[in-house]
Scaffold this motif. Structure first.
Motif, short mmCIF file in Angstrom:
data_model
loop_
_atom_site.label_atom_id
_atom_site.label_comp_id
_atom_site.label_asym_id
_atom_site.label_seq_id
_atom_site.Cartn_x
_atom_site.Cartn_y
_atom_site.Cartn_z
N ILE A 50 -10.62 5.54 -7.79
CA ILE A 50 -10.76 4.18 -7.15
C ILE A 50 -11.77 5.03 -6.08
O ILE A 50 -11.26 5.54 -5.31
CB ILE A 50 -9.65 3.50 -6.69
CG1 ILE A 50 -8.56 3.02 -7.90
CG2 ILE A 50 -10.12 2.29 -5.85
CD1 ILE A 50 -7.39 2.42 -7.44
N LEU A 56 -8.91 4.25 4.91
CA LEU A 56 -7.52 3.44 5.33
C LEU A 56 -6.73 3.09 4.12
O LEU A 56 -5.74 3.29 3.83
CB LEU A 56 -7.71 2.37 6.11
CG LEU A 56 -8.33 2.37 7.60
CD1 LEU A 56 -8.50 1.16 8.31
CD2 LEU A 56 -7.26 3.25 8.55
N ALA A 57 -7.80 2.39 3.36
CA ALA A 57 -7.01 1.86 1.95
C ALA A 57 -6.77 2.97 0.96
O ALA A 57 -6.12 2.98 0.40
CB ALA A 57 -7.98 1.03 1.37
N SER A 60 -3.49 4.71 1.45
CA SER A 60 -2.33 3.85 0.99
C SER A 60 -2.26 3.58 -0.19
O SER A 60 -1.30 3.45 -1.09
CB SER A 60 -2.39 2.45 1.76
OG SER A 60 -1.90 2.62 2.94
N MET A 61 -3.38 3.71 -1.00
CA MET A 61 -3.52 3.74 -2.31
C MET A 61 -2.72 5.11 -2.86
O MET A 61 -1.87 5.17 -4.01
CB MET A 61 -4.68 3.86 -2.86
CG MET A 61 -5.62 2.28 -2.83
SD MET A 61 -7.16 2.43 -3.20
CE MET A 61 -7.77 0.91 -2.84
N PHE A 63 -0.48 6.71 -1.34
CA PHE A 63 0.91 6.38 -1.09
C PHE A 63 1.80 5.54 -2.30
O PHE A 63 2.96 6.04 -2.57
CB PHE A 63 1.17 5.47 0.20
CG PHE A 63 2.58 5.22 0.53
CD1 PHE A 63 3.26 4.28 0.15
CD2 PHE A 63 3.23 5.90 1.72
CE1 PHE A 63 4.63 3.91 0.53
CE2 PHE A 63 4.31 5.50 2.04
CZ PHE A 63 5.15 4.50 1.60
N GLY A 64 0.98 4.49 -2.88
CA GLY A 64 1.38 3.74 -3.78
C GLY A 64 1.47 4.54 -5.18
O GLY A 64 2.48 4.58 -5.79
N ALA A 65 0.36 5.53 -5.51
CA ALA A 65 0.56 6.16 -6.64
C ALA A 65 1.62 7.17 -6.79
O ALA A 65 2.19 7.48 -7.66
CB ALA A 65 -0.88 6.79 -7.05
N ARG C 71 -1.88 -2.66 4.72
CA ARG C 71 -2.53 -1.90 3.32
C ARG C 71 -1.75 -2.25 2.17
O ARG C 71 -1.74 -1.57 1.30
CB ARG C 71 -2.27 -0.37 3.62
CG ARG C 71 -2.71 0.15 5.04
CD ARG C 71 -4.06 0.07 5.28
NE ARG C 71 -4.48 0.19 6.52
CZ ARG C 71 -5.21 -0.74 7.38
NH1 ARG C 71 -5.82 -1.79 6.76
NH2 ARG C 71 -5.35 -0.51 8.61
N ALA C 74 -3.50 -2.33 -1.03
CA ALA C 74 -3.77 -0.97 -1.43
C ALA C 74 -2.67 0.02 -2.11
O ALA C 74 -2.50 0.45 -3.23
CB ALA C 74 -4.36 -0.19 -0.35
N VAL C 75 -1.40 -0.31 -1.44
CA VAL C 75 -0.21 0.42 -1.98
C VAL C 75 -0.07 -0.17 -3.53
O VAL C 75 0.10 0.51 -4.27
CB VAL C 75 1.10 -0.02 -1.22
CG1 VAL C 75 2.22 0.90 -1.83
CG2 VAL C 75 1.00 0.98 0.32
N ALA C 76 -0.03 -1.41 -3.46
CA ALA C 76 0.15 -2.18 -4.91
C ALA C 76 -0.81 -1.60 -6.00
O ALA C 76 -0.55 -1.52 -7.24
CB ALA C 76 0.22 -3.60 -4.64
N GLY C 78 -2.21 1.24 -5.79
CA GLY C 78 -1.96 2.53 -6.38
C GLY C 78 -0.61 2.48 -7.44
O GLY C 78 -0.74 3.08 -8.79
N ILE C 79 0.38 1.45 -7.22
CA ILE C 79 1.20 1.39 -8.03
C ILE C 79 1.14 0.89 -9.47
O ILE C 79 1.37 1.37 -10.50
CB ILE C 79 2.66 0.54 -7.36
CG1 ILE C 79 2.94 1.25 -6.22
CG2 ILE C 79 3.49 0.42 -8.61
CD1 ILE C 79 3.93 0.26 -5.29
N VAL C 82 -0.87 2.90 -11.82
CA VAL C 82 -0.24 4.12 -12.37
C VAL C 82 0.86 3.58 -13.43
O VAL C 82 1.26 4.15 -14.24
CB VAL C 82 0.70 4.91 -11.34
CG1 VAL C 82 1.61 5.87 -11.82
CG2 VAL C 82 -0.35 5.80 -10.47
N GLU C 104 -8.29 -5.12 2.76
CA GLU C 104 -7.51 -4.75 1.56
C GLU C 104 -7.40 -5.84 0.48
O GLU C 104 -7.25 -5.51 -0.59
CB GLU C 104 -6.27 -4.07 1.79
CG GLU C 104 -6.16 -2.62 2.38
CD GLU C 104 -6.93 -2.47 3.76
OE1 GLU C 104 -6.95 -3.47 4.51
OE2 GLU C 104 -7.23 -1.42 4.24
#
Lengths: 349, 75, 243
Positions: A50, A56-57, A60-61, A63-65, C71, C74-76, C78-79, C82, C104
């Motif tokens: 991505i 910044l984003a 955090s991405m 972090f999520g992954a 963020r 953005a965290v969502a 990533g999750i 995946v 975001e």
């Protein structure tokens, strides 16, 4: 198989071979080749790439992954790494694995796009808020850009901690041979039983950095656990190369690109019969204080050479505890000390 | 013959005395007590149980799940 | 026909820290009811914001993680990238979504991320003491708009939903409220539609819920609900915005 490639791309391939299948990043010179490389390689390996809206984003991405259980990475250069500091603190506080690559450039502010080592403090002394540490690996050539990035994922997973690969613009851009086994498999334990994948609340909010409770649920207790981890990392992870130090009376201390210039100095001076060695940290957190202290015990004098106003020199001084024996030579804002400059300085100490 | 009726129960410890249920109740069956719970908040009580039809308006407005309406067997 | 009204299985049996009359409790319950009815508790991963709902994971009995302020999408992202077959939603307030997290939310929508966003708009920053939010309406007094919100000094309330409607990757946007059982049922239908949009891989969706903050609006819970009905909806009209 042997390849000829740039440090940036070697870093990217090291991540791919380590099983990294999530990359989020934002363009910034001098690491754009890495982002572009991941854009192609991730898709080839059915991973996720991505280009985020900002650094910044991107953190955090990651972090999520990582929460979802995948080996994840982001990369940037100095100003972008400043943006990531909050996110890195969150990753450290939540005890998540992640790899962050900083291809350093001149600063402060917008600076320039030349190579620099002026983010040492940011990488090793915090950068983000709170009592945390990243493991910081400092490669010195294209091969190590691959090897250290490859190893970073195993370290991140083992210690549930963010790991930084701290390189610089020249290492990122230079081309050198790279060799690795084409059948190499990801190292370390890849499975993540703690990941949040939808468990109907059984794992619940086990991954978080907010601790408002008391007693063993308090932030103090959490920090004590983190410190225990960091102490273990200090014992197990410190890596340093000692080059011709056994009988040295003077030692140059340098890492990354700077260590290559220093090594040339050492080789040239040894030919002239001078007893000189090189101490090359391969991790700057944890820092090889023990090894430096041991060498200092023999009365050795040190010249710390950095592409900065002098940041690692403070850690050397703390290890040696005798300021008269620790000298510094550095150039700032993208300047790279030459062999002549260092040789001249080391003769004076 | 058993008739299925619903019975409203109130968890006074969860009630924060917002009074949104009182306003929502079409039967005027709920009122606020003079007593306080362990958090020092006045809680709601059913003042006219026979008027409660189990319509659920109070449950829907309640932010704290202090009200539940369950079946009970009745002759 | 008589019906039971009980705690949803996905909602933990604990007292919440929210103020008396706060809308969060209602919205939390509605989300849990929908998750129970769709049978997706074991496939849900939620992302909690920074704001009054930072401790939402103490109330939801499904996997929840946290995000740095703003963020959350953005965290969502990533999750969800995946774990594409899980139900991934964010729960955000007006600071998290419309101030620090504006980039975001727009870019998650622009990329058409297949996530659901629950946006709780109460026109103030509750957690930190009632400061002005980007969604504070004109004329509203807050801790940082002590002379009321004036367009020439404090700008206008921002309408994120209307802004996002132009993005092709955004599939469904609806604004609802919780001022009465009827509105609560409308909100529940909207949340269900948002979750179904995600489950059917139809793209990004968001439900904005006008919610009361009796504490920082300086009024009773009942008066706060009235204020939404009579004033807030003039700036933030209810209804379907896209989809």
């Amino acid at each position: 198989m042997k390849y000829l490639t740039t440090g940036n791309e070697a870093c990217g391939e090291g991540a791919i071979r380590a099983g990294c299948r999530f990359y989020a990043g934002y363009p910034i010179t001098p690491q754009n080749e890495l982002t572009a490389y991941m854009s192609r390689r991730m898709e080839e390996e059915n991973g996720i790439f991505i280009q985020a809206e900002s650094e910044l984003a991107a953190i955090s991405m990651v972090f999520g992954a990582s929460v979802a259980g995948r080996r994840a990475m982001t990369s940037s250069s100095s100003p972008g790494i400043s943006l990531k500091q909050e996110g890195i603190s969150y990753i450290a506080g939540a005890e998540l694995p992640a790899v962050i690559v900083n291809v350093m450039r001149g600063g402060p502010g917008l600076g320039n796009i030349a190579a620099s080592q002026a983010d040492y403090f940011q990488a090793t002394k915090g950068g983000g808020h709170g009592d945390y540490h990243m493991i910081v690996l400092v490669p010195a050539d294209v091969q190590e850009m691959f090897d250290f990035t490859y190893e970073a994922f195993a370290l991140a997973d083992k210690y549930l901690n963010p790991v930084m690969v701290l390189a610089d613009g020249m290492l990122g851009q230079m081309m050198e041979p790279l060799e690795f086994d084409d059948n190499i498999k990801p190292s370390g334990e890849v499975a993540k039983p703690w990941a949040l994948t939808g468990s109907g609340g059984k794992r619940g909010a086990s991954v978080k950095s907010l601790f408002l409770g008391s007693g063993e649920k308090s932030l103090e207790a959490h920090n004590e656990e983190l410190q225990k981890k960091y102490n273990k990392i200090k014992k197990d992870v410190t890596q340093v190369e000692l080059y011709m130090t056994d009988d040295a009376e003077k030692c140059i201390v340098a890492y990354g690109l700077m260590s290559r210039v220093a090594r040339s100095c050492v080789d040239a001076l040894r030919k002239k019969g001078e007893k000189i060695g090189l101490i090359r940290p391969r991790t700057v957190w944890p820092f090889p204080s023990g090894q430096i202290k041991a060498i200092a015990g023999r009365g050795v004098k040190f010249l710390v050479a950095e592409m900065s106003a002098g940041q690692m020199v403070e850690d050397v001084r703390l290890a040696v505890l005798d300021d008269d024996r620790v000298s510094f030579y550095g150039r700032m804002g993208g300047g790279i000390p030459t062999e002549e400059e260092i040789t001249k300085k080391v003769r004076k100490i | 013959m058993t008739k299925k009726r619903t019975k409203l129960s109130i968890n006074k410890e969860r009630c924060k005395g917002c009074l949104l249920c009182i306003e929502a109740c079409p039967a005027g069956a709920i009122t606020i007590s003079d007593d306080v719970n362990s958090k020092g908040m006045k809680y709601i009580v059913l003042k006219k149980e026979e008027k409660c039809t189990g319509c659920g308006m109070c449950f829907m407005m309640c932010p704290d799940l202090a009200i539940e309406i369950k079946f009970k067997e009745e002759e | 026909m008589a019906k039971e009204y009980t705690r949803p299985v996905s909602m933990k049996d604990v007292r919440t820290h929210y103020c008396s009359g706060c809308g969060h409790g209602i919205v939390h319950r509605i989300i849990c009811e929908v998750i129970d009815e769709l049978g997706v508790k074991d496939r849900t991963v939620a992302v909690a914001p920074v704001g009054c709902a930072v401790l939402a994971y103490d109330y939801w009995d499904f996997d929840t993680t946290e995000a740095a302020h703003g963020r959350t999408p953005a965290v969502a992202t990533g999750i969800k990238r995946v774990l594409p077959d899980r139900l991934v939603f964010t729960y955000q307030g007006d600071g998290d979504l419309a101030a620090i997290g504006t980039a975001e939310i727009i870019h998650a929508g622009n990329r058409g991320e297949n996530i659901s966003v629950i946006f709780v708009n109460n026109g103030v920053y509750g957690m930190t003491g009632g400061q002005m939010a980007p969604t504070t309406i004109l004329g509203q007094t807050t801790a940082t708009s002590q002379y009321t919100r004036r367009p020439e000094k404090e700008g206008y309330p921002i309408k994120i939903m209307e802004m996002m409607a132009v993005l092709p990757g955004v599939t469904y946007l609806e604004r609802t409220t919780v001022t009465s059982p009827k509105e609560i049922l409308t909100t529940k239908k909207a949340i269900e539609r948002s979750f179904r949009t995600q489950i059917d891989n139809k793209g990004f969706s968001m439900v904005e819920i006008l919610s009361p903050c009796p504490t920082y609006w300086g009024m009773s819970p009942s008066a706060a609900m009235k204020r939404i009905r009579n004033e807030v909806t003039k700036t933030y009209p209810l209804g379907l915005i896209k989809g």
